[in-house]
Design an enzyme around this catalytic site. Structure first.
Site, PDB file in Angstrom:
ATOM      1  CG  ASP A   1      -7.669   9.776  -0.574  1.00  0.00           C
ATOM      2  OD1 ASP A   1      -8.732  10.399  -0.533  1.00  0.00           O
ATOM      3  OD2 ASP A   1      -7.487   8.801  -1.324  1.00  0.00           O
TER       4      ASP A   1
ATOM      5  CG  ASN B   1      -3.812   0.831  -9.086  1.00  0.00           C
ATOM      6  OD1 ASN B   1      -4.762   1.013  -8.337  1.00  0.00           O
ATOM      7  ND2 ASN B   1      -2.756   1.624  -9.114  1.00  0.00           N
TER       8      ASN B   1
ATOM      9  CG  HIS C   1      -5.798   3.105  -5.896  1.00  0.00           C
ATOM     10  ND1 HIS C   1      -5.322   3.687  -7.054  1.00  0.00           N
ATOM     11  CD2 HIS C   1      -6.984   3.721  -5.657  1.00  0.00           C
ATOM     12  CE1 HIS C   1      -6.178   4.603  -7.471  1.00  0.00           C
ATOM     13  NE2 HIS C   1      -7.195   4.639  -6.648  1.00  0.00           N
TER      14      HIS C   1
ATOM     15  CD  GLU D   1      -1.591   4.406  -6.315  1.00  0.00           C
ATOM     16  OE1 GLU D   1      -2.063   3.361  -6.806  1.00  0.00           O
ATOM     17  OE2 GLU D   1      -1.866   5.533  -6.745  1.00  0.00           O
TER      18      GLU D   1
HETATM   19  C1  F6R Z   1     -10.788   8.653  -3.237  1.00  0.00           C
HETATM   20  C2  F6R Z   1      -9.957   7.483  -3.181  1.00  0.00           C
HETATM   21  C3  F6R Z   1      -9.661   6.597  -4.343  1.00  0.00           C
HETATM   22  C4  F6R Z   1     -10.881   6.330  -5.217  1.00  0.00           C
HETATM   23  C5  F6R Z   1     -10.486   5.435  -6.393  1.00  0.00           C
HETATM   24  C6  F6R Z   1     -11.660   5.211  -7.319  1.00  0.00           C
HETATM   25  O1  F6R Z   1     -10.859   9.301  -1.963  1.00  0.00           O
HETATM   26  O2  F6R Z   1      -9.464   7.271  -2.151  1.00  0.00           O
HETATM   27  O3  F6R Z   1      -9.147   5.394  -3.860  1.00  0.00           O
HETATM   28  O4  F6R Z   1     -11.883   5.733  -4.451  1.00  0.00           O
HETATM   29  O5  F6R Z   1      -9.447   6.027  -7.110  1.00  0.00           O
HETATM   30  O6  F6R Z   1     -11.980   6.411  -7.935  1.00  0.00           O
HETATM   31  P1  F6R Z   1     -13.256   6.545  -8.883  1.00  0.00           P
HETATM   32  O7  F6R Z   1     -14.454   6.398  -7.999  1.00  0.00           O
HETATM   33  O8  F6R Z   1     -13.138   7.935  -9.466  1.00  0.00           O
HETATM   34  O9  F6R Z   1     -13.150   5.463  -9.892  1.00  0.00           O
END
Ligand code: F6R
Length: 250
Positions: free
Chosen positions: A67, A136, A138, A143
């Site tokens: 992303d 959450n 995701h 989301e």
């Molecule tokens: C990042 C991504 C997100 C993260 C998620 C967890 O490319 O796609 O889904 O993996 O937000 O983020 P952290 O590791 O910062 O808790």
């Protein structure tokens, strides 16, 4: 599904890096699906160390990232392109032309999503797709919602994600409101999925994703349908799986 429960973040990073390293060694032309966020930073550090030591060769590796924020150029220190360059690509012997991240500055984000999806199709399934998980549930920027979305698409970030990511920006107002994300289609097409989680604040999401019903309200729950998922988490993040049938977690 394989679950590895480690003592702490460092051990989680070493275990997950060993799984990625095994892939790179077994298939030097691997297509690696990569993620940003704080969780994989330690894993990337381990891969850099492996490359520096001469144990890992990335010269023929190809990568696709999950992303990117809409509206941030790759030079912005909070863009995911910048993150990948600084946390991994600049420190290993990868050909930067073989690294793919959606272009957050594309004038038409929908067209950029279509272009990225076509490129993913051309490259074929990732040999291994690395994922972190949001609080959450995701994955990528998929989301919680009413339906799983298969192709790469533009998303409006939820308040919870904006709150979680605000720590990286000078203020909450500066967090982009939209992002481009790989959909669950390419994630589920990957031959293997490696999920990394750390910390007590992920425990609820991990439990919901892997011990709860499969629902788009918890996007990571779709991984229950994937035939080869490896979950590597520290004790705090996996605490919710205890007593939920996870043998390795007691
Ligand atoms: C990042 C991504 C997100 C993260 C998620 C967890 O490319 O796609 O889904 O993996 O937000 O983020 P952290 O590791 O910062 O808790």
């Amino acid at each position: 599904m394989e679950i590895y429960c480690t003592k702490d973040y460092e051990a989680m990073s070493r275990k997950a890096a060993a799984i990625m390293a095994a892939q790179v060694i077994a298939k030097p032309r691997s297509l690696l699906g990569l993620a940003t966020g704080s969780t994989p930073v330690g894993l990337y550090r381990e891969l850099i160390a492996g490359c520096t030591a001469g144990d890992l060769d990335f010269s023929r590796i190809v990568t696709v990232n999950l992303d990117e924020y809409a509206g941030l150029p790759g030079t912005h220190d909070q863009s995911y392109r910048y993150f990948m360059d600084h946390n991994l690509f600049d420190h290993i012997n990868i050909d930067i032309a073989n690294t793919h991240v959606p272009n957050g500055m594309a004038p038409d984000p929908e067209a950029e999503c279509a272009r990225y999806e076509a490129r993913l199709r051309e490259l074929g399934p990732a040999d291994i797709q690395l994922l972190g998980m949001g609080r959450n549930g995701h994955i990528g920027f998929n989301e919680p919602g009413d339906a799983f979305i298969a192709p790469t698409h533009v998303v409006e970030l939820t308040d919870s994600t904006i709150d979680a990511n605000a720590r990286f920006f000078a203020s909450r107002d500066q967090v982009p409101r939209k992002a481009l994300t790989m959909g669950v289609g390419a994630i589920m097409r990957a031959r293997r999925v490696l999920v990394v989680v750390s910390g007590a604040d992920k425990a609820q999401a991990v439990k919901a994703a892997f011990a709860g019903p499969i629902t788009p309200q918890v996007p990571a729950s779709i991984l229950q349908l994937h035939p080869d998922v490896v979950l590597v988490g520290d004790e705090a993040a996996l605490a919710g799986l205890k007593g939920a049938g996870c043998l390795r977690c007691g």
